[in-house]
Write a protein that holds these residues in place. Structure first.
Motif, PDB file in Angstrom:
ATOM      1  N   LEU A  63       0.839  -1.211   0.000  1.00  0.00           N
ATOM      2  CA  LEU A  63       0.000   0.000   0.000  1.00  0.00           C
ATOM      3  C   LEU A  63       0.867   1.252   0.000  1.00  0.00           C
ATOM      4  O   LEU A  63       0.611   2.198  -0.743  1.00  0.00           O
ATOM      5  CB  LEU A  63      -0.924   0.011   1.219  1.00  0.00           C
ATOM      6  CG  LEU A  63      -2.015  -1.041   1.255  1.00  0.00           C
ATOM      7  CD1 LEU A  63      -2.701  -1.044   2.614  1.00  0.00           C
ATOM      8  CD2 LEU A  63      -3.022  -0.813   0.149  1.00  0.00           C
ATOM      9  N   ARG A  64       1.889   1.238   0.831  1.00  0.00           N
ATOM     10  CA  ARG A  64       2.799   2.381   0.907  1.00  0.00           C
ATOM     11  C   ARG A  64       3.475   2.609  -0.445  1.00  0.00           C
ATOM     12  O   ARG A  64       3.545   3.742  -0.921  1.00  0.00           O
ATOM     13  CB  ARG A  64       3.841   2.144   2.004  1.00  0.00           C
ATOM     14  CG  ARG A  64       4.803   3.294   2.198  1.00  0.00           C
ATOM     15  CD  ARG A  64       5.843   2.984   3.264  1.00  0.00           C
ATOM     16  NE  ARG A  64       6.526   1.712   3.060  1.00  0.00           N
ATOM     17  CZ  ARG A  64       7.513   1.505   2.189  1.00  0.00           C
ATOM     18  NH1 ARG A  64       7.929   2.483   1.422  1.00  0.00           N
ATOM     19  NH2 ARG A  64       8.086   0.325   2.072  1.00  0.00           N
ATOM     20  N   LEU A  65       3.946   1.540  -1.072  1.00  0.00           N
ATOM     21  CA  LEU A  65       4.602   1.674  -2.372  1.00  0.00           C
ATOM     22  C   LEU A  65       3.636   2.146  -3.455  1.00  0.00           C
ATOM     23  O   LEU A  65       4.001   2.959  -4.309  1.00  0.00           O
ATOM     24  CB  LEU A  65       5.237   0.346  -2.785  1.00  0.00           C
ATOM     25  CG  LEU A  65       6.473  -0.076  -1.996  1.00  0.00           C
ATOM     26  CD1 LEU A  65       6.865  -1.502  -2.355  1.00  0.00           C
ATOM     27  CD2 LEU A  65       7.621   0.881  -2.243  1.00  0.00           C
ATOM     28  N   LEU A  66       2.415   1.647  -3.437  1.00  0.00           N
ATOM     29  CA  LEU A  66       1.431   2.064  -4.435  1.00  0.00           C
ATOM     30  C   LEU A  66       1.101   3.549  -4.306  1.00  0.00           C
ATOM     31  O   LEU A  66       0.860   4.230  -5.302  1.00  0.00           O
ATOM     32  CB  LEU A  66       0.154   1.230  -4.312  1.00  0.00           C
ATOM     33  CG  LEU A  66       0.267  -0.229  -4.758  1.00  0.00           C
ATOM     34  CD1 LEU A  66      -0.991  -0.996  -4.368  1.00  0.00           C
ATOM     35  CD2 LEU A  66       0.500  -0.319  -6.250  1.00  0.00           C
ATOM     36  N   ILE A  67       1.106   4.047  -3.080  1.00  0.00           N
ATOM     37  CA  ILE A  67       0.790   5.456  -2.837  1.00  0.00           C
ATOM     38  C   ILE A  67       1.987   6.353  -3.151  1.00  0.00           C
ATOM     39  O   ILE A  67       1.847   7.387  -3.810  1.00  0.00           O
ATOM     40  CB  ILE A  67       0.334   5.662  -1.371  1.00  0.00           C
ATOM     41  CG1 ILE A  67      -1.009   4.984  -1.146  1.00  0.00           C
ATOM     42  CG2 ILE A  67       0.263   7.141  -1.012  1.00  0.00           C
ATOM     43  CD1 ILE A  67      -1.409   4.880   0.315  1.00  0.00           C
ATOM     44  N   GLN A  68       3.172   5.955  -2.702  1.00  0.00           N
ATOM     45  CA  GLN A  68       4.340   6.837  -2.772  1.00  0.00           C
ATOM     46  C   GLN A  68       5.151   6.717  -4.051  1.00  0.00           C
ATOM     47  O   GLN A  68       5.856   7.653  -4.416  1.00  0.00           O
ATOM     48  CB  GLN A  68       5.264   6.572  -1.576  1.00  0.00           C
ATOM     49  CG  GLN A  68       4.639   6.918  -0.258  1.00  0.00           C
ATOM     50  CD  GLN A  68       5.534   6.559   0.922  1.00  0.00           C
ATOM     51  OE1 GLN A  68       6.556   5.912   0.763  1.00  0.00           O
ATOM     52  NE2 GLN A  68       5.136   6.972   2.098  1.00  0.00           N
ATOM     53  N   GLU A  69       5.098   5.601  -4.714  1.00  0.00           N
ATOM     54  CA  GLU A  69       5.944   5.374  -5.883  1.00  0.00           C
ATOM     55  C   GLU A  69       5.083   5.145  -7.126  1.00  0.00           C
ATOM     56  O   GLU A  69       3.961   4.694  -7.028  1.00  0.00           O
ATOM     57  CB  GLU A  69       6.839   4.143  -5.666  1.00  0.00           C
ATOM     58  CG  GLU A  69       7.678   4.182  -4.406  1.00  0.00           C
ATOM     59  CD  GLU A  69       8.768   5.225  -4.441  1.00  0.00           C
ATOM     60  OE1 GLU A  69       9.232   5.571  -5.544  1.00  0.00           O
ATOM     61  OE2 GLU A  69       9.165   5.693  -3.364  1.00  0.00           O
ATOM     62  N   ASP A  70       5.646   5.420  -8.263  1.00  0.00           N
ATOM     63  CA  ASP A  70       4.965   5.155  -9.534  1.00  0.00           C
ATOM     64  C   ASP A  70       5.549   3.883 -10.143  1.00  0.00           C
ATOM     65  O   ASP A  70       6.289   3.919 -11.123  1.00  0.00           O
ATOM     66  CB  ASP A  70       5.124   6.346 -10.476  1.00  0.00           C
ATOM     67  CG  ASP A  70       4.292   6.194 -11.726  1.00  0.00           C
ATOM     68  OD1 ASP A  70       3.255   5.498 -11.671  1.00  0.00           O
ATOM     69  OD2 ASP A  70       4.677   6.753 -12.766  1.00  0.00           O
ATOM     70  N   LEU A  71       5.222   2.758  -9.507  1.00  0.00           N
ATOM     71  CA  LEU A  71       5.744   1.461  -9.931  1.00  0.00           C
ATOM     72  C   LEU A  71       4.620   0.591 -10.459  1.00  0.00           C
ATOM     73  O   LEU A  71       3.488   0.684  -9.989  1.00  0.00           O
ATOM     74  CB  LEU A  71       6.393   0.741  -8.741  1.00  0.00           C
ATOM     75  CG  LEU A  71       7.591   1.405  -8.092  1.00  0.00           C
ATOM     76  CD1 LEU A  71       7.950   0.687  -6.795  1.00  0.00           C
ATOM     77  CD2 LEU A  71       8.767   1.398  -9.051  1.00  0.00           C
ATOM     78  N   PRO A  72       4.934  -0.288 -11.399  1.00  0.00           N
ATOM     79  CA  PRO A  72       3.921  -1.253 -11.843  1.00  0.00           C
ATOM     80  C   PRO A  72       3.556  -2.191 -10.686  1.00  0.00           C
ATOM     81  O   PRO A  72       4.375  -2.462  -9.801  1.00  0.00           O
ATOM     82  CB  PRO A  72       4.618  -2.036 -12.958  1.00  0.00           C
ATOM     83  CG  PRO A  72       5.853  -1.300 -13.285  1.00  0.00           C
ATOM     84  CD  PRO A  72       6.191  -0.425 -12.132  1.00  0.00           C
ATOM     85  N   ILE A  73       2.358  -2.685 -10.709  1.00  0.00           N
ATOM     86  CA  ILE A  73       1.882  -3.571  -9.643  1.00  0.00           C
ATOM     87  C   ILE A  73       2.745  -4.823  -9.551  1.00  0.00           C
ATOM     88  O   ILE A  73       3.046  -5.298  -8.450  1.00  0.00           O
ATOM     89  CB  ILE A  73       0.398  -3.904  -9.848  1.00  0.00           C
ATOM     90  CG1 ILE A  73      -0.428  -2.625  -9.643  1.00  0.00           C
ATOM     91  CG2 ILE A  73      -0.056  -5.008  -8.895  1.00  0.00           C
ATOM     92  CD1 ILE A  73      -1.872  -2.733 -10.043  1.00  0.00           C
ATOM     93  N   SER A  74       3.193  -5.332 -10.674  1.00  0.00           N
ATOM     94  CA  SER A  74       4.047  -6.522 -10.644  1.00  0.00           C
ATOM     95  C   SER A  74       5.357  -6.242  -9.911  1.00  0.00           C
ATOM     96  O   SER A  74       5.858  -7.090  -9.171  1.00  0.00           O
ATOM     97  CB  SER A  74       4.328  -7.021 -12.059  1.00  0.00           C
ATOM     98  OG  SER A  74       4.974  -6.020 -12.815  1.00  0.00           O
ATOM     99  N   GLU A  75       5.914  -5.055 -10.086  1.00  0.00           N
ATOM    100  CA  GLU A  75       7.141  -4.674  -9.381  1.00  0.00           C
ATOM    101  C   GLU A  75       6.891  -4.554  -7.881  1.00  0.00           C
ATOM    102  O   GLU A  75       7.695  -5.015  -7.068  1.00  0.00           O
ATOM    103  CB  GLU A  75       7.675  -3.355  -9.941  1.00  0.00           C
ATOM    104  CG  GLU A  75       8.936  -2.861  -9.278  1.00  0.00           C
ATOM    105  CD  GLU A  75      10.165  -3.676  -9.628  1.00  0.00           C
ATOM    106  OE1 GLU A  75      11.159  -3.570  -8.905  1.00  0.00           O
ATOM    107  OE2 GLU A  75      10.131  -4.423 -10.618  1.00  0.00           O
ATOM    108  N   VAL A  76       5.781  -3.945  -7.507  1.00  0.00           N
ATOM    109  CA  VAL A  76       5.419  -3.829  -6.094  1.00  0.00           C
ATOM    110  C   VAL A  76       5.288  -5.218  -5.482  1.00  0.00           C
ATOM    111  O   VAL A  76       5.782  -5.482  -4.382  1.00  0.00           O
ATOM    112  CB  VAL A  76       4.112  -3.017  -5.915  1.00  0.00           C
ATOM    113  CG1 VAL A  76       3.606  -3.084  -4.480  1.00  0.00           C
ATOM    114  CG2 VAL A  76       4.317  -1.574  -6.348  1.00  0.00           C
TER     115      VAL A  76
END
Length: 63
Positions: free
Chosen positions: A19-32
């Motif tokens: 959740l933190r990565l999805l909010i703070q970073e612009d990364l693909p879901i697969s990378e998260v």
């Protein structure tokens, strides 16, 4: 102390970090998914939906 099985607790921690990565970073879901420790995107999606009630894609698009 948490009254949860280890895997349940671990999945909650991983999803919280996702959740933190999805909010703070612009990364693909697969990378998260890989960054928080899931080897399978399918398992990540399943656990995410179980814990948060929506898919990672829907969660990210609602931000």
């Amino acid at each position: 102390m948490t009254n949860k099985m280890f895997t349940e607790f671990l999945n909650e921690v991983r999803i919280r970090n996702a959740l933190r990565l999805l909010i703070q970073e612009d990364l693909p879901i697969s990378e998260v998914s890989h960054l928080v420790g899931y080897k399978s995107i399918t398992n990540f999606n399943k656990q995410f939906k179980h814990i948060k009630g929506s898919t990672p894609k829907n969660y990210k698009s609602a931000l």
